[in-house]
Design a protein around this motif. Structure first.
Motif, PDB file in Angstrom:
ATOM      1  N   THR A   1      11.240  14.245  40.090  1.00  0.00           N
ATOM      2  CA  THR A   1       9.867  14.347  40.710  1.00  0.00           C
ATOM      3  C   THR A   1       9.783  13.546  42.139  1.00  0.00           C
ATOM      4  OG1 THR A   1       8.989  14.596  38.657  1.00  0.00           O
ATOM      5  CG2 THR A   1       7.709  13.445  40.230  1.00  0.00           C
ATOM      6  N   GLU A   2      10.514  12.226  42.165  1.00  0.00           N
ATOM      7  CA  GLU A   2      10.219  11.449  43.383  1.00  0.00           C
ATOM      8  C   GLU A   2      11.091  12.178  44.543  1.00  0.00           C
ATOM      9  OE1 GLU A   2       8.068   9.285  41.713  1.00  0.00           O
ATOM     10  OE2 GLU A   2       8.354   9.138  43.764  1.00  0.00           O
ATOM     11  N   ALA A   3      12.132  12.885  44.301  1.00  0.00           N
ATOM     12  CA  ALA A   3      12.893  13.623  45.595  1.00  0.00           C
ATOM     13  C   ALA A   3      12.185  14.786  45.889  1.00  0.00           C
ATOM     14  CB  ALA A   3      14.342  14.008  44.945  1.00  0.00           C
ATOM     15  N   LEU A   4      11.236  15.517  45.048  1.00  0.00           N
ATOM     16  CA  LEU A   4      10.731  16.522  45.220  1.00  0.00           C
ATOM     17  C   LEU A   4       9.488  16.625  46.283  1.00  0.00           C
ATOM     18  CD1 LEU A   4      10.942  18.923  42.083  1.00  0.00           C
ATOM     19  CD2 LEU A   4      12.316  19.061  44.063  1.00  0.00           C
ATOM     20  N   ILE A   5       8.872  15.288  45.790  1.00  0.00           N
ATOM     21  CA  ILE A   5       7.679  14.938  46.431  1.00  0.00           C
ATOM     22  C   ILE A   5       7.955  14.375  47.931  1.00  0.00           C
ATOM     23  CG2 ILE A   5       5.922  13.129  46.583  1.00  0.00           C
ATOM     24  CD1 ILE A   5       5.489  13.487  43.601  1.00  0.00           C
ATOM     25  N   GLU A   6       9.114  13.598  47.988  1.00  0.00           N
ATOM     26  CA  GLU A   6       9.475  13.216  49.276  1.00  0.00           C
ATOM     27  C   GLU A   6      10.078  14.567  50.082  1.00  0.00           C
ATOM     28  OE1 GLU A   6      12.696  10.000  48.873  1.00  0.00           O
ATOM     29  OE2 GLU A   6      13.357  10.539  50.951  1.00  0.00           O
ATOM     30  N   LEU A   7      10.829  15.522  49.535  1.00  0.00           N
ATOM     31  CA  LEU A   7      11.112  16.657  50.398  1.00  0.00           C
ATOM     32  C   LEU A   7       9.827  17.381  50.661  1.00  0.00           C
ATOM     33  CD1 LEU A   7      13.920  19.354  48.867  1.00  0.00           C
ATOM     34  CD2 LEU A   7      11.394  19.853  49.904  1.00  0.00           C
ATOM     35  N   THR A   8       8.828  17.623  49.963  1.00  0.00           N
ATOM     36  CA  THR A   8       7.609  18.161  50.279  1.00  0.00           C
ATOM     37  C   THR A   8       6.951  17.654  51.408  1.00  0.00           C
ATOM     38  OG1 THR A   8       7.663  18.881  48.012  1.00  0.00           O
ATOM     39  CG2 THR A   8       5.658  19.383  49.203  1.00  0.00           C
TER      40      THR A   8
ATOM     41  N   GLY B   1       6.229  18.430  56.487  1.00  0.00           N
ATOM     42  CA  GLY B   1       4.994  18.126  57.343  1.00  0.00           C
ATOM     43  C   GLY B   1       3.918  19.397  57.299  1.00  0.00           C
ATOM     44  N   PHE B   2       3.953  19.857  56.081  1.00  0.00           N
ATOM     45  CA  PHE B   2       3.250  21.045  55.811  1.00  0.00           C
ATOM     46  C   PHE B   2       2.060  20.635  54.724  1.00  0.00           C
ATOM     47  CE2 PHE B   2       6.173  23.431  58.329  1.00  0.00           C
ATOM     48  CZ  PHE B   2       5.499  24.667  58.447  1.00  0.00           C
ATOM     49  N   PHE B   3       2.169  19.412  53.958  1.00  0.00           N
ATOM     50  CA  PHE B   3       1.351  19.438  53.043  1.00  0.00           C
ATOM     51  C   PHE B   3       0.465  18.267  53.212  1.00  0.00           C
ATOM     52  CE2 PHE B   3       2.824  22.916  50.369  1.00  0.00           C
ATOM     53  CZ  PHE B   3       4.069  22.948  50.829  1.00  0.00           C
ATOM     54  N   LYS B   4      -0.848  18.134  52.639  1.00  0.00           N
ATOM     55  CA  LYS B   4      -1.719  17.052  52.798  1.00  0.00           C
ATOM     56  C   LYS B   4      -1.533  16.129  51.791  1.00  0.00           C
ATOM     57  CE  LYS B   4      -5.440  20.319  54.319  1.00  0.00           C
ATOM     58  NZ  LYS B   4      -5.304  21.597  53.616  1.00  0.00           N
ATOM     59  N   PRO B   5      -1.973  14.864  52.090  1.00  0.00           N
ATOM     60  CA  PRO B   5      -1.774  13.899  50.830  1.00  0.00           C
ATOM     61  C   PRO B   5      -2.180  13.948  49.613  1.00  0.00           C
ATOM     62  CG  PRO B   5      -2.423  12.953  53.060  1.00  0.00           C
ATOM     63  CD  PRO B   5      -2.427  14.147  53.131  1.00  0.00           C
ATOM     64  N   ILE B   6      -3.435  14.928  49.566  1.00  0.00           N
ATOM     65  CA  ILE B   6      -3.841  15.341  48.322  1.00  0.00           C
ATOM     66  C   ILE B   6      -3.054  16.304  47.686  1.00  0.00           C
ATOM     67  CG2 ILE B   6      -5.395  17.114  49.258  1.00  0.00           C
ATOM     68  CD1 ILE B   6      -7.776  16.390  47.438  1.00  0.00           C
ATOM     69  N   GLU B   7      -2.388  16.972  48.480  1.00  0.00           N
ATOM     70  CA  GLU B   7      -1.498  18.299  47.814  1.00  0.00           C
ATOM     71  C   GLU B   7      -0.273  17.581  47.285  1.00  0.00           C
ATOM     72  OE1 GLU B   7      -2.742  21.925  50.787  1.00  0.00           O
ATOM     73  OE2 GLU B   7      -1.355  20.292  51.624  1.00  0.00           O
ATOM     74  N   LEU B   8      -0.066  16.486  47.876  1.00  0.00           N
ATOM     75  CA  LEU B   8       1.176  15.857  47.178  1.00  0.00           C
ATOM     76  C   LEU B   8       0.741  15.186  45.785  1.00  0.00           C
ATOM     77  CD1 LEU B   8       2.467  14.310  50.864  1.00  0.00           C
ATOM     78  CD2 LEU B   8       3.414  16.341  49.427  1.00  0.00           C
ATOM     79  N   GLU B   9      -0.146  14.554  46.037  1.00  0.00           N
ATOM     80  CA  GLU B   9      -0.740  13.871  44.695  1.00  0.00           C
ATOM     81  C   GLU B   9      -0.677  15.166  43.555  1.00  0.00           C
ATOM     82  OE1 GLU B   9      -4.053  11.044  46.994  1.00  0.00           O
ATOM     83  OE2 GLU B   9      -4.457  12.026  45.040  1.00  0.00           O
ATOM     84  N   ALA B  10      -1.398  16.240  44.113  1.00  0.00           N
ATOM     85  CA  ALA B  10      -1.251  17.214  42.925  1.00  0.00           C
ATOM     86  C   ALA B  10      -0.029  17.732  42.538  1.00  0.00           C
ATOM     87  CB  ALA B  10      -2.033  18.347  43.724  1.00  0.00           C
ATOM     88  N   LEU B  11       0.917  17.884  43.563  1.00  0.00           N
ATOM     89  CA  LEU B  11       2.346  18.229  43.099  1.00  0.00           C
ATOM     90  C   LEU B  11       2.940  17.147  41.953  1.00  0.00           C
ATOM     91  CD1 LEU B  11       4.865  19.770  43.381  1.00  0.00           C
ATOM     92  CD2 LEU B  11       5.641  18.250  45.178  1.00  0.00           C
ATOM     93  N   ARG B  12       2.605  16.005  42.016  1.00  0.00           N
ATOM     94  CA  ARG B  12       3.064  14.805  41.190  1.00  0.00           C
ATOM     95  C   ARG B  12       2.342  15.324  39.918  1.00  0.00           C
ATOM     96  NH1 ARG B  12       5.294  10.210  41.154  1.00  0.00           N
ATOM     97  NH2 ARG B  12       5.123  10.047  43.689  1.00  0.00           N
ATOM     98  N   GLU B  13       1.077  15.675  39.659  1.00  0.00           N
ATOM     99  CA  GLU B  13       0.475  15.976  38.474  1.00  0.00           C
ATOM    100  C   GLU B  13       1.170  17.075  38.065  1.00  0.00           C
ATOM    101  OE1 GLU B  13      -3.723  14.249  40.353  1.00  0.00           O
ATOM    102  OE2 GLU B  13      -3.790  16.022  39.213  1.00  0.00           O
TER     103      GLU B  13
END
Ligand SMILES: CC(C)(COP(=O)(O)OP(=O)(O)OC[C@H]1O[C@@H](n2cnc3c(N)ncnc32)[C@H](O)[C@@H]1OP(=O)(O)O)[C@@H](O)C(=O)NCCC(=O)NCCS
Length: 160
Positions: free
Chosen positions: A10-17, A21-33
């Protein structure tokens, strides 16, 4: 090579994403969920996620799942390749894998949603290059000036 996504990724995927530079902070939060829910329950409900790993480093990943209340329609909900690995064919190979994985589960139609903004030009070009067709365009969907573009690909011929 491609392997199933594990909770430790999970952490590696969020960092990669985030690094794309294509995703907003709210989208990165959504990815973790999404990943937490995947490992907690959704994998057992038929959701699918895989990472592309080389030399112990994750270079890309995908998350696809059935579209609720449809006859075998699926979505690619997340796909990304590391910024320094883009343009060398990983994305194409990951999409080809997904398409066969969905076919193997008798999937009929594959949908992908993305943004209409100029920033996503290369991404939309990528889907068109891989045989996806523009299925829908909803202007100002995400915000004013940022519309929803839906691409689709039939995986099996239409009945009849
Ligand atoms: C979109 C993405 C998954 C494609 O994967 P990829 O491994 O770069 O793509 P491939 O190498 O298989 O295909 C190359 C084609 O992809 C497109 N492309 C998209 N982004 C690109 C990039 N940064 N570099 C090079 N090509 C890119 C081009 O059309 C290219 O073909 P061309 O050079 O002949 O025009 C990847 O670029 C990415 O993660 N982008 C940022 C995040 C994103 O947009 N995810 C999808 C959200 S809906």
């Amino acid at each position: 090579m491609l392997r199933p996504t594990a909770p430790d990724d999970t952490e590696a995927l969020i960092e990669l994403t985030a690094d794309t530079g294509f995703f907003k902070p709210i989208e990165l939060e959504a990815l973790r969920e999404v990943l937490d829910d995947y490992h907690a329950a959704n994998r057992d409900l038929g959701h699918r996620s895989f990472v592309w790993e080389e030399g112990g480093r994750i270079l890309g990943y995908v998350y696809h799942a059935p579209a609720p209340m449809t006859d075998r329609t699926w979505y690619v909900y997340w796909i990304a390749v590391s910024k320094d690995q883009q343009g060398r064919g990983l994305g194409r190979q990951i999409l080809e894998f997904v398409e066969q994985d969905v076919r193997d589960q008798n999937g009929r139609l594959l949908l992908i949603e993305t943004s209409s903004t100029a920033h996503y030009n290369p991404t939309r070009r990528f889907y068109l290059k891989n045989g996806y067709v523009l299925a829908a365009n909803i202007p100002d969907f995400y915000s004013d000036g940022d519309g929803l573009i839906v691409f689709s690909k039939r995986l099996i011929p239409a009945a009849g």
